[in-house]
Scaffold this motif. Structure first.
Motif, short mmCIF file in Angstrom:
data_model
loop_
_atom_site.label_atom_id
_atom_site.label_comp_id
_atom_site.label_asym_id
_atom_site.label_seq_id
_atom_site.Cartn_x
_atom_site.Cartn_y
_atom_site.Cartn_z
N PHE A 161 -10.72 -4.28 -12.54
CA PHE A 161 -9.35 -5.20 -12.08
C PHE A 161 -9.54 -5.17 -10.71
O PHE A 161 -8.94 -5.87 -9.96
N PHE A 162 -10.25 -4.10 -9.95
CA PHE A 162 -10.29 -3.69 -8.67
C PHE A 162 -9.06 -3.54 -7.78
O PHE A 162 -9.12 -3.12 -6.74
N MET A 163 -7.95 -3.36 -8.55
CA MET A 163 -6.62 -2.99 -8.03
C MET A 163 -6.00 -2.13 -8.78
O MET A 163 -6.27 -2.30 -10.16
N GLU A 164 -4.99 -1.41 -8.80
CA GLU A 164 -4.06 -0.59 -9.31
C GLU A 164 -3.26 -1.57 -10.29
O GLU A 164 -2.98 -2.68 -9.97
N GLU A 165 -2.78 -1.50 -11.39
CA GLU A 165 -1.93 -2.20 -12.46
C GLU A 165 -0.90 -2.48 -11.82
O GLU A 165 -0.18 -3.59 -11.52
N ASP A 166 0.10 -1.45 -11.17
CA ASP A 166 1.21 -1.97 -10.43
C ASP A 166 1.07 -2.72 -9.42
O ASP A 166 2.02 -3.75 -9.19
N ASP A 167 -0.24 -2.55 -8.57
CA ASP A 167 -0.09 -3.56 -7.18
C ASP A 167 -0.28 -4.82 -7.76
O ASP A 167 -0.03 -5.92 -7.08
N LEU A 206 5.67 -7.41 -1.70
CA LEU A 206 4.71 -6.99 -1.09
C LEU A 206 4.94 -6.39 0.46
O LEU A 206 3.97 -6.49 1.18
N LYS A 207 6.04 -5.77 0.67
CA LYS A 207 6.21 -5.16 1.68
C LYS A 207 5.40 -4.01 1.96
O LYS A 207 5.45 -3.56 3.39
N ASP A 208 4.94 -3.30 1.20
CA ASP A 208 3.91 -2.31 1.34
C ASP A 208 2.31 -2.49 1.42
O ASP A 208 1.60 -1.74 1.61
N PHE A 209 2.29 -4.01 1.50
CA PHE A 209 0.76 -4.51 1.49
C PHE A 209 0.63 -4.95 3.02
O PHE A 209 1.26 -5.80 3.58
N ASN A 210 -0.68 -4.57 3.49
CA ASN A 210 -1.09 -5.02 4.76
C ASN A 210 -2.31 -5.40 4.75
O ASN A 210 -3.36 -5.06 4.21
N LEU A 211 -2.43 -6.76 5.32
CA LEU A 211 -3.74 -7.64 5.23
C LEU A 211 -4.57 -7.84 6.47
O LEU A 211 -3.82 -8.27 7.50
N ASN A 235 -8.70 2.04 -0.30
CA ASN A 235 -7.39 1.89 0.55
C ASN A 235 -8.27 1.74 1.96
O ASN A 235 -8.50 2.71 2.49
N PRO A 236 -8.85 0.86 2.25
CA PRO A 236 -8.54 -0.70 1.86
C PRO A 236 -9.02 -1.08 0.30
O PRO A 236 -10.30 -0.69 0.32
N TYR A 237 -8.40 -2.09 -0.43
CA TYR A 237 -9.25 -2.88 -1.23
C TYR A 237 -9.89 -3.83 -0.31
O TYR A 237 -9.38 -4.17 0.71
N ILE A 238 -11.09 -4.11 -0.59
CA ILE A 238 -12.04 -5.07 0.06
C ILE A 238 -12.46 -6.20 -0.84
O ILE A 238 -12.97 -5.74 -1.93
N PHE A 239 -11.99 -7.42 -0.46
CA PHE A 239 -12.47 -8.65 -1.12
C PHE A 239 -13.18 -9.67 -0.38
O PHE A 239 -12.91 -9.93 0.73
N TYR A 240 -14.18 -10.02 -1.00
CA TYR A 240 -15.29 -10.86 -0.49
C TYR A 240 -15.19 -12.30 -1.17
O TYR A 240 -15.50 -12.46 -2.20
N PHE A 241 -14.92 -13.52 -0.49
CA PHE A 241 -14.66 -14.84 -1.03
C PHE A 241 -15.32 -15.73 -0.37
O PHE A 241 -14.94 -16.84 -0.07
N CYS A 242 -16.57 -15.56 -0.05
CA CYS A 242 -17.43 -16.32 0.82
C CYS A 242 -17.18 -16.27 2.17
O CYS A 242 -17.58 -15.71 3.06
N GLU A 243 -16.31 -17.28 2.44
CA GLU A 243 -15.62 -17.48 3.76
C GLU A 243 -14.87 -16.37 4.49
O GLU A 243 -15.29 -15.75 5.31
N PRO A 244 -13.71 -15.90 3.64
CA PRO A 244 -12.99 -14.78 4.39
C PRO A 244 -13.58 -13.40 3.62
O PRO A 244 -13.93 -13.69 2.40
N ILE A 245 -13.46 -12.47 4.41
CA ILE A 245 -13.60 -10.93 4.13
C ILE A 245 -12.11 -10.35 4.17
O ILE A 245 -11.37 -10.60 5.27
N LEU A 246 -11.34 -10.11 3.11
CA LEU A 246 -10.02 -9.56 3.20
C LEU A 246 -10.08 -8.03 3.03
O LEU A 246 -10.53 -7.42 2.06
N LEU A 247 -8.92 -7.33 3.92
CA LEU A 247 -9.13 -5.68 3.77
C LEU A 247 -7.45 -5.70 3.19
O LEU A 247 -6.65 -6.16 4.17
N PHE A 267 -4.44 -3.20 2.60
CA PHE A 267 -4.05 -1.68 2.62
C PHE A 267 -2.90 -1.72 2.13
O PHE A 267 -1.93 -2.35 1.94
N LYS A 268 -2.76 -0.60 1.25
CA LYS A 268 -1.34 -0.32 0.35
C LYS A 268 -0.66 0.93 0.89
O LYS A 268 -1.21 2.09 1.10
N GLU A 269 0.72 0.52 1.34
CA GLU A 269 1.64 1.50 1.79
C GLU A 269 1.25 2.16 3.37
O GLU A 269 0.90 1.53 4.02
#
Length: 321
Positions: free
Chosen positions: A148-154, A177-182, A204-216, A218-220
Motif C-alpha cells: 500500500f506504500f502508506m500506513e492504513e490510517d493515513d 489532512l492537517k498533518d500532511f505536508n506535500l 517520511n516522506p512517502y515519495i510518489f512518482y507519477f511520470c510528470e510530478p514527483i510528490l514528497l 510528510f506526515k506530522e
C-alpha cells in the motif's frame, strides 16, 4: 467490490489509476501506450502495448498497467475525470509554454529554485487532484500486490478527505489532512518524466512518482533537516497560502535518481540471489559474471539487465537441460 472512495458499488470500468494526461509523456497517448512494469522483487519486466500501438502484435489481451475495473463507482469516476480534465487544461498544457506565462506566478528563492503558482486554477482542486491519485495508486497496489506504500490510517484520512470534498463539507474535510505536508515538483525544462512508482521503503516522506510530478508527502512532524531543505516549498491544505510547485530540473532529477537507484539495486540484488540459489555459487561470483555480461551489451539498452538475468537463468536452470 466497493468503491474505494464512497464505498458504494464499484461499477465503473476502465478507471485510470493515474490520469492518462499525466503519464502520456512516459507511456504514450491513450490506446498507443508502451509501458513496462518493473517487478524488482521477482526480477521481471512486463510490457504492455495499447491496441493501436504497432508493437501490439500478440492476440493475447494484456492488462493495462494503469487502468482498473471495479475500483470506483461511476459517480466518483465522473467527478474525478472532470477535475483531471481541468488540471490538464489549466496546468499541464500550459505551464511550460511561454505564451501562457501570465497564467502563473513564478518566483525564485535565494537558492535559485523556481517555484510556480497557478493563477487561474483553484488551489484546492490541485490538492484534490494530487491526493486522489496518491490514494488510488496506493489502494490499487495494495489490492493487487499487497503493497500500500502508506500506513492504513493515513490512507483512511485521505479517503475521508476525498469523500468529504466530493459529497460533504469541503472545508471540514480538509481537517483530515492537517498533518500532511506535500512537496510538489515538476520538470519545466523537459517532458521526459520519471516513473509511475513508489516503494514501502519511503516513509517520511512517502515519495510518489507519477511520470510528470514527483510528490514528497510528510506526515506530522517534518524532520529539521527536511524543513531546512523544503521550508519554502511545503504545502499544507489547511494553511491559507498559495500552492507552491517546484519546477527546477535539478531538483526534479535529484529525486528521480532516488528511484532509479532503488530499482536498479533491488532488481540486481534479487537477480543475483536467484542465480546463487540456482547454481550454488557465491553472491560475489554471480555478481562478477553478471557485470562481465553487462559489458557485452549496448549501454543504452534499457532492458539489458533483464536480458542478462534471463540469459544466466537459462544457463543455470537445470530444469531446462
Amino acid at each position: 467490490m466497493r468503491c474505494i472512495i464512497c464505498e458504494n458499488d464499484a461499477n465503473a470500468t476502465g478507471s485510470h489509476i493515474v490520469p492518462a494526461s499525466l503519464i502520456q509523456n512516459c507511456v504514450g497517448k491513450h490506446y498507443k501506450e508502451e509501458s513496462y512494469s518493473i517487478d524488482a522483487k521477482d526480477v521481471e519486466i512486463n510490457a504492455y502495448f495499447g491496441r493501436d500501438n504497432l508493437k501490439n502484435t500478440s492476440p493475447e489481451i494484456k492488462e493495462n498497467h494503469y487502468k482498473e475495473d471495479n475500483i470506483l463507482c461511476q459517480k466518483c469516476e465522473d467527478n474525478l475525470a472532470k477535475i483531471e480534465s481541468e488540471f490538464s487544461t489549466n496546468f499541464l498544457q500550459k505551464f511550460r509554454e511561454e505564451r501562457f506565462k501570465q497564467n502563473f506566478t513564478i518566483t525564485t528563492n535565494g537558492h535559485g529554485v523556481e517555484v510556480l503558482t497557478p493563477r487561474n486554477f483553484d488551489n484546492k482542486k490541485v490538492y484534490f487532484y494530487l491526493y486522489s491519485i496518491i490514494y488510488r495508486f496506493c489502494m490499487n497496489s495494495g489490492r493487487k500486490e499487497g503493497e500500500f506504500f502508506m500506513e492504513e490510517d493515513d490512507l483512511e484520512y485521505i479517503r475521508l478527505y476525498l469523500q468529504g470534498y466530493l459529497y460533504g463539507d469541503k472545508l471540514k474535510s480538509e481537517d483530515y489532512l492537517k498533518d500532511f505536508n506535500l512537496v510538489i515538483t515538476f520538470d519545466k525544462a523537459n517532458t521526459n518524466g520519471s516513473f509511475v512508482a513508489s516503494a514501502n521503503q519511503f516513509t517520511n516522506p512517502y515519495i510518489f512518482y507519477f511520470c510528470e510530478p514527483i510528490l514528497l508527502l510528510f506526515k506530522e512532524e517534518i524532520p529539521t533537516e527536511a524543513r531546512n531543505i523544503f521550508g519554502d516549498y511545503i504545502n499544507n491544505i489547511t494553511v491559507d497560502q498559495d500552492i507552491k510547485i517546484v519546477i527546477n530540473s535539478e531538483f526534479y532529477n535529484a529525486y528521480r535518481n532516488i528511484m532509479t537507484t532503488y530499482l536498479a539495486e533491488t532488481f540486481i540484488t534479487n537477480a543475483i540471489n536467484n542465480l546463487s540459489n540456482l547454481n550454488g555459487k557465491s553472491y560475489d561470483e554471480n555478481l562478477l559474471e553478471f557485470n562481465t555480461e553487462m559489458e557485452n551489451f549496448d549501454k543504452d539498452d534499457s532492458e539489458k539487465a533483464t536480458r542478462i538475468y534471463n540469459l544466466l537463468y537459462q544457463k543455470y536452470n537445470i530444469n531446462n537441460v
